[in-house]
Design a protein around this motif. Structure first.
Motif, mmCIF file in Angstrom:
data_model
loop_
_atom_site.group_PDB
_atom_site.id
_atom_site.type_symbol
_atom_site.label_atom_id
_atom_site.label_comp_id
_atom_site.label_asym_id
_atom_site.label_seq_id
_atom_site.Cartn_x
_atom_site.Cartn_y
_atom_site.Cartn_z
ATOM 1 N N MET A 1 46.436 47.940 23.496
ATOM 2 C CA MET A 1 46.546 48.092 25.272
ATOM 3 C C MET A 1 47.925 48.007 25.307
ATOM 4 O O MET A 1 48.863 47.451 24.729
ATOM 5 N N THR A 2 48.416 49.033 26.109
ATOM 6 C CA THR A 2 49.717 49.275 26.613
ATOM 7 C C THR A 2 50.052 48.204 27.567
ATOM 8 O O THR A 2 49.143 47.271 28.116
ATOM 9 N N ASP A 3 51.346 48.190 28.209
ATOM 10 C CA ASP A 3 51.808 47.098 29.160
ATOM 11 C C ASP A 3 50.849 47.322 30.424
ATOM 12 O O ASP A 3 50.481 46.187 30.878
ATOM 13 N N ASN A 4 50.948 48.438 31.150
ATOM 14 C CA ASN A 4 50.336 48.714 32.186
ATOM 15 C C ASN A 4 50.616 47.577 33.345
ATOM 16 O O ASN A 4 49.598 47.553 34.396
ATOM 17 N N GLN A 5 51.780 46.819 33.314
ATOM 18 C CA GLN A 5 52.303 46.060 34.224
ATOM 19 C C GLN A 5 52.159 46.614 36.011
ATOM 20 O O GLN A 5 51.689 45.872 36.845
ATOM 21 N N ASP A 6 52.385 47.670 35.826
ATOM 22 C CA ASP A 6 52.592 48.540 37.313
ATOM 23 C C ASP A 6 51.174 48.511 37.964
ATOM 24 O O ASP A 6 50.791 48.186 39.134
ATOM 25 N N LEU A 7 50.279 48.830 37.100
ATOM 26 C CA LEU A 7 48.609 48.737 37.424
ATOM 27 C C LEU A 7 47.947 47.341 37.832
ATOM 28 O O LEU A 7 47.579 47.081 38.633
ATOM 29 N N ILE A 8 48.750 46.538 36.901
ATOM 30 C CA ILE A 8 47.955 45.185 36.610
ATOM 31 C C ILE A 8 48.596 44.487 38.359
ATOM 32 O O ILE A 8 47.614 43.753 38.869
ATOM 33 N N ASP A 9 49.820 44.875 38.512
ATOM 34 C CA ASP A 9 50.337 44.080 40.135
ATOM 35 C C ASP A 9 49.411 44.575 41.027
ATOM 36 O O ASP A 9 49.478 44.115 42.139
ATOM 37 N N LEU A 10 48.620 45.892 41.018
ATOM 38 C CA LEU A 10 47.963 46.239 42.210
ATOM 39 C C LEU A 10 46.409 45.907 41.975
ATOM 40 O O LEU A 10 45.889 46.156 43.003
ATOM 41 N N VAL A 11 46.077 44.965 41.187
ATOM 42 C CA VAL A 11 44.776 44.373 41.133
ATOM 43 C C VAL A 11 44.805 43.015 41.968
ATOM 44 O O VAL A 11 45.558 42.309 41.773
ATOM 45 N N ARG A 12 44.082 42.790 43.072
ATOM 46 C CA ARG A 12 44.026 41.541 43.993
ATOM 47 C C ARG A 12 43.153 40.715 43.176
ATOM 48 O O ARG A 12 42.100 40.914 42.640
ATOM 49 N N THR A 13 43.519 39.460 43.496
ATOM 50 C CA THR A 13 42.712 38.184 42.869
ATOM 51 C C THR A 13 42.269 37.616 44.222
ATOM 52 O O THR A 13 42.787 37.222 45.234
ATOM 53 N N ILE A 14 40.787 37.455 44.184
ATOM 54 C CA ILE A 14 40.049 36.685 45.470
ATOM 55 C C ILE A 14 39.583 35.228 44.771
ATOM 56 O O ILE A 14 38.457 35.471 44.068
ATOM 57 N N PRO A 15 40.072 34.247 45.096
ATOM 58 C CA PRO A 15 39.491 33.138 44.502
ATOM 59 C C PRO A 15 38.152 32.800 45.258
ATOM 60 O O PRO A 15 37.761 33.046 46.337
ATOM 61 N N ASP A 16 37.390 31.936 44.411
ATOM 62 C CA ASP A 16 36.041 31.362 44.740
ATOM 63 C C ASP A 16 34.887 32.523 45.469
ATOM 64 O O ASP A 16 34.665 32.457 46.461
ATOM 65 N N TYR A 17 35.134 33.938 45.048
ATOM 66 C CA TYR A 17 34.143 34.734 45.158
ATOM 67 C C TYR A 17 33.442 35.398 43.928
ATOM 68 O O TYR A 17 34.139 35.591 42.978
ATOM 69 N N PRO A 18 32.305 35.505 43.934
ATOM 70 C CA PRO A 18 31.465 35.190 44.966
ATOM 71 C C PRO A 18 30.672 33.803 45.225
ATOM 72 O O PRO A 18 29.948 33.496 45.838
ATOM 73 N N LYS A 19 31.076 32.842 44.194
ATOM 74 C CA LYS A 19 31.041 31.572 44.491
ATOM 75 C C LYS A 19 32.281 30.711 44.002
ATOM 76 O O LYS A 19 33.056 31.218 43.185
ATOM 77 N N PRO A 20 32.229 29.548 44.364
ATOM 78 C CA PRO A 20 33.387 28.551 43.952
ATOM 79 C C PRO A 20 33.569 28.640 42.398
ATOM 80 O O PRO A 20 32.500 28.598 41.747
ATOM 81 N N GLY A 21 34.971 28.630 42.277
ATOM 82 C CA GLY A 21 35.425 28.667 40.871
ATOM 83 C C GLY A 21 35.380 30.080 40.273
ATOM 84 O O GLY A 21 36.147 30.166 39.054
ATOM 85 N N ILE A 22 35.145 31.157 40.800
ATOM 86 C CA ILE A 22 35.150 32.584 40.209
ATOM 87 C C ILE A 22 36.519 33.019 40.773
ATOM 88 O O ILE A 22 36.622 32.914 41.820
ATOM 89 N N GLN A 23 37.343 33.551 39.918
ATOM 90 C CA GLN A 23 38.416 34.376 40.389
ATOM 91 C C GLN A 23 38.134 35.827 40.153
ATOM 92 O O GLN A 23 38.312 36.564 39.107
ATOM 93 N N PHE A 24 37.699 36.644 41.442
ATOM 94 C CA PHE A 24 37.300 37.825 41.634
ATOM 95 C C PHE A 24 38.582 38.705 41.261
ATOM 96 O O PHE A 24 39.406 38.860 42.135
ATOM 97 N N ARG A 25 38.491 39.795 40.444
ATOM 98 C CA ARG A 25 39.496 40.706 40.061
ATOM 99 C C ARG A 25 39.084 41.933 40.907
ATOM 100 O O ARG A 25 38.188 42.642 40.271
ATOM 101 N N ASP A 26 39.608 42.104 41.956
ATOM 102 C CA ASP A 26 39.456 43.238 42.832
ATOM 103 C C ASP A 26 40.237 44.554 42.804
ATOM 104 O O ASP A 26 41.311 44.529 42.996
ATOM 105 N N VAL A 27 39.614 45.526 42.084
ATOM 106 C CA VAL A 27 40.199 46.785 41.846
ATOM 107 C C VAL A 27 40.323 47.823 42.918
ATOM 108 O O VAL A 27 41.156 48.849 42.918
ATOM 109 N N SER A 28 39.805 47.344 44.028
ATOM 110 C CA SER A 28 39.800 48.254 45.186
ATOM 111 C C SER A 28 41.244 48.437 45.912
ATOM 112 O O SER A 28 41.517 49.518 46.162
#
Length: 179
Positions: A1-28
């Motif tokens: 896997m290459t670095d891809n940090q530029d793309l990683i920085d654009l993925v939002r983390t939504i805590p506790d979705y869809p339930k408590p304890g889940i860290q939803f990685r949102d590619v939208s």
């Protein structure tokens, strides 16, 4: 896997979705950035050999976005793995467990020919339940499925390892540990 940090920085983390304890990685949020989405597709396309598969199977819903763009970029046909009741023709389905419930996906019975090689694509691999259901559905119709491609891997949840155990080569542009 290459670095891809530029793309990683654009993925939002939504805590506790869809339930408590889940860290939803949102590619939208990544998809909102046109040049970054283009780079995502170009980099995903570079991870695979187009001669090694005939079709690309995308899993509804975000997997449709990624797989359609890859189908276009690589000149390959696309198989739709859909939620129940969305396909107009005769279909075959499979039930599967999610990390927070159950679901079902289906495909047209005539979408693939036996022995066609299919690349499975989705936006994210977590526990592997949805991806494995897609693999089983495709293989049940005679497809050869030995590769899967994702934007995001959550390796601590074991989905990529589950795919490897099932004889697939899982690939992803980025990974988020601890989720």
């Amino acid at each position: 896997m290459t670095d891809n940090q530029d793309l990683i920085d654009l993925v939002r983390t939504i805590p506790d979705y869809p339930k408590p304890g889940i860290q939803f990685r949102d590619v939208s949020t990544l998809l909102l950035d046109g040049p970054a989405f283009r780079q995502t597709i170009d980099r995903m396309a570079a991870l695979v050999d187009p001669a090694s598969f005939d079709l690309i199977a995308g899993i509804e819903a975000r997997g449709f976005i990624v797989s359609a763009a890859l189908s276009y970029a690589l000149g390959k046909g696309k198989v739709m793995l859909r939620k129940p009741g969305k396909l107009p023709g005769q279909s075959v389905s499979i039930d599967y467990a999610l990390e927070y419930g159950t679901d079902k996906i289906e495909m047209h019975v005539d979408a693939i020919r036996p022995s066609q090689r299919v690349l499975l694509v989705d936006d994210l691999i977590a526990t592997g339940g949805t991806a494995m259901a897609g693999v089983e559905l495709l293989r049940g119709q005679g497809a050869i499925v030995d590769q899967a491609l994702f934007i995001v891997d959550l390796p601590d949840l074991g989905g990529a390892a589950k795919l490897s155990t099932a004889g697939l080569k899982p690939m992803a542009l980025m990974a988020f540990a601890g989720d």
